[in-house]
Scaffold this motif. Structure first.
Motif, PDB file in Angstrom:
ATOM      1  N   THR A 118       0.950  -1.377   0.013  1.00  0.00           N
ATOM      2  CA  THR A 118      -0.066   0.044   0.201  1.00  0.00           C
ATOM      3  C   THR A 118       0.744   1.334  -0.115  1.00  0.00           C
ATOM      4  O   THR A 118       2.097   1.149   0.221  1.00  0.00           O
ATOM      5  N   CYS A 150      -3.079  -7.826  -2.369  1.00  0.00           N
ATOM      6  CA  CYS A 150      -3.610  -6.575  -2.260  1.00  0.00           C
ATOM      7  C   CYS A 150      -3.091  -5.273  -2.358  1.00  0.00           C
ATOM      8  O   CYS A 150      -1.758  -5.347  -1.516  1.00  0.00           O
ATOM      9  N   HIS A 151      -3.454  -4.331  -2.797  1.00  0.00           N
ATOM     10  CA  HIS A 151      -2.967  -3.018  -2.918  1.00  0.00           C
ATOM     11  C   HIS A 151      -4.071  -1.980  -2.412  1.00  0.00           C
ATOM     12  O   HIS A 151      -4.890  -1.856  -2.965  1.00  0.00           O
ATOM     13  N   TYR A 188      -7.026  -4.306  -5.816  1.00  0.00           N
ATOM     14  CA  TYR A 188      -6.593  -3.156  -5.358  1.00  0.00           C
ATOM     15  C   TYR A 188      -7.940  -2.331  -5.110  1.00  0.00           C
ATOM     16  O   TYR A 188      -9.015  -2.546  -5.590  1.00  0.00           O
ATOM     17  N   TRP A 193      -4.515  -6.104 -12.672  1.00  0.00           N
ATOM     18  CA  TRP A 193      -4.961  -6.128 -11.214  1.00  0.00           C
ATOM     19  C   TRP A 193      -6.760  -5.814 -11.399  1.00  0.00           C
ATOM     20  O   TRP A 193      -7.082  -5.067 -12.272  1.00  0.00           O
TER      21      TRP A 193
END
Length: 406
Positions: free
Chosen positions: A179, A208-209, A239, A262
């Motif tokens: 992140t 995950c972002h 994301y 993504w």
């Protein structure tokens, strides 16, 4: 009995006046803060009894005045309409340096002088000069160390997270979290590639972002973001948007992340199934999205969960920790967030805590909801991290039906 109708107008007037005074005060902060950041160190280092030779005093004062004038001008050219990267780097570096000088001028200016006075070291001039060299030495060491900390590839922070509603088939699910990469004026393409290599080494089921991908438009930061296309996950790469996407043509970042493969969780969810059990993986736009004016951009938790079985556990991606109030009300099991940077440059974390319910790590909210707040993978603005290390996080989800791994 008291006639409450007689007292309400006065109360309402007082409540209306208070925000008004607060708003007026907030308008002056951008004017006062830079002056304090440069004036306080200037006084402590040059004018608090050192009696430096006149050329030293004049040269030192000129440097502080140059910083006071140059910092806001550089930041306006770097982060305003011109978007000049060299100016942003200059302004951001001056901002971080002035913050460190201000902090340690205040702390050491008091503590060192008091300590020297107590033990009877030297006269007033000697003590004042010792304070100056101590503050300067501390600032140089911290800025050098903070720069190295900001530019290095983050260490992996691994932890088990037990979710009471997680089915046994999902026990051991590996979730990698990055992140706040904040690709920006300082070119970090090589850094980005190395971060993605570390993420791939974690062999995560879900990567995950949670937003703040970059500072600048997707066209300008494409080379730095491109390695995100190499990230691997056995199930999905997902994301959500952060507030900085909405400073930099958010739709361009949505399009680029689609191009890199993504999956957006913009007020929607997907299902992660394993061993006969299911986890709802949902996401929302940042809370600032609606004020951006972009059609379809807003934080909408009900939309994100629309159609999901309410008996299933939910993993929610939301950029800012303060969204956890809504998540807890909805009975979310685990929220993943970033945004705080852990304060980034100590003691800025005290200001972050005013705005956010959590600074870093795992916290419990409501009756069921867990929140994990990452300190962030990159850095924003000043290229320093002081007492707030960056991280790549690996969360291993645990079911209560299985023993927690040691």
């Amino acid at each position: 009995m008291t006639n409450t109708s007689d007292t309400r107008p006065a109360d309402d007037a007082a409540q209306a006046a208070q925000p008004s005074r607060l708003h007026r005060l907030m308008r002056y902060i951008p004017l006062v803060a830079p002056v304090l950041l440069w004036a306080v160190p200037c006084w402590v280092l040059l004018y608090s009894g050192q009696n430096w030779p006149l050329p030293v005093t004049l040269a030192g004062t000129a440097l502080f005045v140059l910083g006071l004038i140059g910092m806001p001008l550089a930041m306006m050219r770097g982060h305003g309409r011109r978007q000049q990267d060299w100016a942003a780097i200059t302004g951001d570096t001056l901002l971080g340096s002035s913050w460190v000088l201000f902090t340690w001028s205040v702390l050491l200016g008091i503590l060192v002088r008091l300590g020297l006075t107590v033990v009877g070291v030297g006269d007033g001039q000697d003590r004042a000069r010792i304070v100056t060299w101590t503050v300067l030495g501390m600032a140089v060491v911290l800025l050098a160390w903070g720069y190295i900390e900001a530019r290095r590839v983050p260490r992996v922070r691994e932890l088990d997270v037990r979710l009471p509603r997680l089915g046994a088939g999902l026990d051991g699910t590996r979730v990698a979290l990055i992140t706040d990469t904040h690709y920006g004026p300082l070119d970090r393409a090589r850094w980005s590639a190395r971060v993605c290599e570390v993420v791939n080494s974690l062999e995560a089921d879900l990567v995950c972002h949670t937003g703040d991908i970059a500072d600048g438009t997707a066209d300008r930061r494409r080379a730095q973001a491109a390695p995100l296309g190499t990230v691997q996950a056995t199930r999905a790469r997902v994301y959500v948007t952060g507030n900085h996407e909405y400073y930099s043509e958010a739709q361009g970042w949505v399009d680029l992340m689609d191009e890199l493969g993504w999956e957006p969780l913009r007020n929607r969810h997907l299902l992660l199934e394993r061993g006969g059990d299911t986890l709802v993986v949902a996401g929302v736009d940042d809370v600032t999205a609606e004020s951006s004016g972009l059609a379809g951009h807003r934080a909408h938790l009900a939309g994100a969960l629309d159609g999901a079985d309410p008996d299933l556990p939910v993993l929610l991606l939301a950029h800012q920790p303060k969204f956890v109030d809504r998540a807890a009300d909805a009975g979310i099991d685990l929220q993943l967030s970033g945004h705080t940077h852990g304060g980034q440059i100590w003691p800025f974390h005290h200001l972050v805590r005013i705005d956010q319910p959590a600074l870093a790590g795992l916290s419990h909210h409501g009756t069921r909801t867990l929140l994990y707040t990452s300190r962030g993978t990159g850095f924003w603005g000043p290229p320093f991290r002081i007492f707030a290390p960056s991280e790549i996080t690996l969360l291993v989800l645990r079911s209560p039906q299985q023993p927690t791994a040691l």
